[in-house]
Structure formats: structure tokens, C-alpha cells
Design a protein around this motif. Structure first.
Motif, PDB file in Angstrom:
ATOM      1  N   VAL A  24       2.584   0.271  -9.200  1.00 22.64           N
ATOM      2  CA  VAL A  24       0.952   0.056  -9.243  1.00 22.64           C
ATOM      3  C   VAL A  24       0.504   0.597  -8.074  1.00 22.64           C
ATOM      4  O   VAL A  24       1.151   0.298  -6.894  1.00 22.64           O
ATOM      5  CB  VAL A  24       0.807  -1.469  -9.450  1.00 22.64           C
ATOM      6  CG1 VAL A  24      -0.766  -1.537  -9.287  1.00 22.64           C
ATOM      7  CG2 VAL A  24       1.415  -1.915 -10.537  1.00 22.64           C
ATOM      8  N   ASP A  25      -0.118   1.574  -8.265  1.00 24.70           N
ATOM      9  CA  ASP A  25      -1.072   2.386  -6.915  1.00 24.70           C
ATOM     10  C   ASP A  25      -2.401   1.667  -6.960  1.00 24.70           C
ATOM     11  O   ASP A  25      -3.217   1.629  -7.563  1.00 24.70           O
ATOM     12  CB  ASP A  25      -1.439   3.908  -7.323  1.00 24.70           C
ATOM     13  CG  ASP A  25      -2.040   4.494  -6.074  1.00 24.70           C
ATOM     14  OD1 ASP A  25      -2.145   4.154  -5.093  1.00 24.70           O
ATOM     15  OD2 ASP A  25      -2.945   5.438  -6.543  1.00 24.70           O
ATOM     16  N   PHE A  26      -2.319   0.790  -5.832  1.00 22.74           N
ATOM     17  CA  PHE A  26      -3.625   0.133  -5.242  1.00 22.74           C
ATOM     18  C   PHE A  26      -4.589   1.121  -4.298  1.00 22.74           C
ATOM     19  O   PHE A  26      -4.005   1.569  -3.497  1.00 22.74           O
ATOM     20  CB  PHE A  26      -3.210  -1.112  -4.472  1.00 22.74           C
ATOM     21  CG  PHE A  26      -2.563  -2.084  -5.201  1.00 22.74           C
ATOM     22  CD1 PHE A  26      -3.313  -3.084  -6.134  1.00 22.74           C
ATOM     23  CD2 PHE A  26      -1.215  -2.263  -5.294  1.00 22.74           C
ATOM     24  CE1 PHE A  26      -2.784  -4.098  -6.868  1.00 22.74           C
ATOM     25  CE2 PHE A  26      -0.577  -3.498  -5.893  1.00 22.74           C
ATOM     26  CZ  PHE A  26      -1.490  -4.145  -6.757  1.00 22.74           C
ATOM     27  N   GLN A  68      -4.190 -11.667  -4.340  1.00 27.11           N
ATOM     28  CA  GLN A  68      -3.065 -12.475  -4.598  1.00 27.11           C
ATOM     29  C   GLN A  68      -1.777 -11.770  -3.888  1.00 27.11           C
ATOM     30  O   GLN A  68      -1.227 -12.763  -3.249  1.00 27.11           O
ATOM     31  CB  GLN A  68      -2.910 -12.785  -5.988  1.00 27.11           C
ATOM     32  CG  GLN A  68      -4.078 -13.763  -6.651  1.00 27.11           C
ATOM     33  CD  GLN A  68      -3.750 -13.610  -7.974  1.00 27.11           C
ATOM     34  OE1 GLN A  68      -2.739 -13.463  -8.767  1.00 27.11           O
ATOM     35  NE2 GLN A  68      -4.672 -14.146  -8.981  1.00 27.11           N
ATOM     36  N   ILE A  69      -1.831 -10.570  -4.134  1.00 31.87           N
ATOM     37  CA  ILE A  69      -0.466  -9.842  -3.651  1.00 31.87           C
ATOM     38  C   ILE A  69      -0.539  -9.852  -2.067  1.00 31.87           C
ATOM     39  O   ILE A  69       0.541  -9.527  -1.586  1.00 31.87           O
ATOM     40  CB  ILE A  69      -0.448  -8.445  -4.374  1.00 31.87           C
ATOM     41  CG1 ILE A  69      -0.008  -8.895  -5.739  1.00 31.87           C
ATOM     42  CG2 ILE A  69       0.716  -7.477  -3.775  1.00 31.87           C
ATOM     43  CD1 ILE A  69      -0.255  -7.369  -6.713  1.00 31.87           C
ATOM     44  N   SER A  73      -4.107  -2.804   3.216  1.00 30.64           N
ATOM     45  CA  SER A  73      -4.279  -1.318   3.469  1.00 30.64           C
ATOM     46  C   SER A  73      -3.967  -0.600   2.118  1.00 30.64           C
ATOM     47  O   SER A  73      -3.210  -0.856   1.333  1.00 30.64           O
ATOM     48  CB  SER A  73      -3.218  -0.951   4.676  1.00 30.64           C
ATOM     49  OG  SER A  73      -3.605  -1.397   5.771  1.00 30.64           O
ATOM     50  N   ILE A  74      -4.375   0.684   2.134  1.00 29.34           N
ATOM     51  CA  ILE A  74      -4.381   1.569   1.062  1.00 29.34           C
ATOM     52  C   ILE A  74      -4.129   2.921   1.290  1.00 29.34           C
ATOM     53  O   ILE A  74      -4.666   3.181   2.652  1.00 29.34           O
ATOM     54  CB  ILE A  74      -5.513   1.318  -0.096  1.00 29.34           C
ATOM     55  CG1 ILE A  74      -6.864   1.751   0.506  1.00 29.34           C
ATOM     56  CG2 ILE A  74      -5.372  -0.023  -0.835  1.00 29.34           C
ATOM     57  CD1 ILE A  74      -8.050   1.668  -0.523  1.00 29.34           C
ATOM     58  N   PRO A  75      -3.785   3.682   0.514  1.00 25.39           N
ATOM     59  CA  PRO A  75      -2.776   3.197  -0.594  1.00 25.39           C
ATOM     60  C   PRO A  75      -1.599   2.576  -0.536  1.00 25.39           C
ATOM     61  O   PRO A  75      -0.876   2.854   0.506  1.00 25.39           O
ATOM     62  CB  PRO A  75      -2.437   4.820  -1.365  1.00 25.39           C
ATOM     63  CG  PRO A  75      -2.667   5.886  -0.039  1.00 25.39           C
ATOM     64  CD  PRO A  75      -3.273   4.973   0.950  1.00 25.39           C
ATOM     65  N   LEU A  76      -1.556   1.657  -1.177  1.00 26.02           N
ATOM     66  CA  LEU A  76      -0.146   0.825  -1.482  1.00 26.02           C
ATOM     67  C   LEU A  76       0.573   0.951  -3.041  1.00 26.02           C
ATOM     68  O   LEU A  76      -0.295   0.725  -3.917  1.00 26.02           O
ATOM     69  CB  LEU A  76      -0.423  -0.582  -0.935  1.00 26.02           C
ATOM     70  CG  LEU A  76       0.411  -1.690  -1.002  1.00 26.02           C
ATOM     71  CD1 LEU A  76       1.669  -1.063  -0.136  1.00 26.02           C
ATOM     72  CD2 LEU A  76       0.145  -2.987  -0.961  1.00 26.02           C
ATOM     73  N   MET A  77       1.616   1.546  -2.860  1.00 20.07           N
ATOM     74  CA  MET A  77       2.098   1.552  -4.215  1.00 20.07           C
ATOM     75  C   MET A  77       3.158   0.397  -4.211  1.00 20.07           C
ATOM     76  O   MET A  77       4.056   0.240  -3.368  1.00 20.07           O
ATOM     77  CB  MET A  77       2.928   2.716  -4.175  1.00 20.07           C
ATOM     78  CG  MET A  77       1.937   3.998  -4.609  1.00 20.07           C
ATOM     79  SD  MET A  77       2.334   5.657  -4.058  1.00 20.07           S
ATOM     80  CE  MET A  77       2.290   5.602  -2.335  1.00 20.07           C
ATOM     81  N   ALA A  85       7.626  -7.915  -7.803  1.00 22.24           N
ATOM     82  CA  ALA A  85       7.563  -6.854  -6.953  1.00 22.24           C
ATOM     83  C   ALA A  85       8.982  -6.573  -6.189  1.00 22.24           C
ATOM     84  O   ALA A  85       9.574  -7.530  -5.603  1.00 22.24           O
ATOM     85  CB  ALA A  85       6.299  -7.230  -5.846  1.00 22.24           C
ATOM     86  N   VAL A  86       9.671  -5.506  -6.388  1.00 24.61           N
ATOM     87  CA  VAL A  86      10.929  -5.167  -5.818  1.00 24.61           C
ATOM     88  C   VAL A  86      10.845  -4.268  -4.580  1.00 24.61           C
ATOM     89  O   VAL A  86      11.775  -4.009  -3.848  1.00 24.61           O
ATOM     90  CB  VAL A  86      11.857  -4.836  -6.830  1.00 24.61           C
ATOM     91  CG1 VAL A  86      11.949  -5.774  -7.883  1.00 24.61           C
ATOM     92  CG2 VAL A  86      11.225  -3.357  -7.490  1.00 24.61           C
TER      93      VAL A  86
END
Length: 106
Positions: A24-26, A68-69, A73-77, A85-86
Motif C-alpha cells: 500500500v502506497d500512502f 489507525q496505522i 510522512s509520505i510517501p509511505l509504502m 504489516a510486515v
């Protein structure tokens, strides 16, 4: 396989219940580095689509899940496997570095 757009409402089905890993790319429209890695993620999605789903979540349109996560900061993958989440990678990187990181994690 093109990237998919994930929303707060589709999160559970698209990410947590996926039968394969999901990256997932935020991102946000105003984020320059996010725009820079977008085309690379599209290419990686085409190349690795049988092994991993590449998803994008606009943090301005979807605030619940990033909150929730703890996206600060972005971009966060963030790579999810079996709903967990691993691995995560913050910031932009060249396509080769992104692809190598993804392949090493999946």
C-alpha cells in the motif's frame, strides 16, 4: 496488472483479506515525491502483479486507516501479508530500488 485504489471502506477486503501480499502506497496529490514514484509503482505492478498487489491510498480522501496505522510522512509504502504489516519504506526511491525492496520482502 494496474495498481488499485484502496479506500477506508475497501481496506478490509482489498488489503487485510487479500490472498497475496499487498503493498500500500500512502500518498497525496500535493506530494511531489509521491508523484515521482507513481509511474514506477505502475510499472512494478505490471511486472510483479502475479506475486503482489500494488495499491494506492490517498490520505486526504481516506483519513481513518492512515490514522489507525500512524502514517505521519509520505510517501509511505507498507507491505501487508495475511492482514499484517510486515515491512515499510518511507520516501521516494528509484524504480530499481523499489522493485528490489519489494521482491526481497514478498
Amino acid at each position: 496488472m494496474p495498481t488499485i485504489a484502496v479506500t477506508d471502506s475497501s481496506w478490509e477486503d482489498d488489503v487485510l483479506k487479500s490472498d497475496k501480499p499487498v503493498l500500500v502506497d500512502f500518498w497525496a496529490d500535493w506530494c511531489g515525491p509521491c508523484k515521482m514514484i507513481g509511474p514506477a509503482l505502475e510499472e512494478i505492478s505490471d511486472e510483479l502483479g502475479d506475486k503482489v498487489t500494488i495499491a494506492k491510498m490517498d490520505i486526504m480522501a481516506n483519513t481513518d486507516i492512515p490514522g489507525q496505522i500512524g502514517v505521519k510522512s509520505i510517501p509511505l509504502m507498507v507491505l501487508f501479508k495475511n492482514g499484517e504489516a510486515v515491512a515499510q519504506k518511507l520516501g521516494a526511491a528509484p524504480k530499481s530500488a523499489l522493485k528490489g525492496w519489494i521482491e526481497g520482502e514478498i
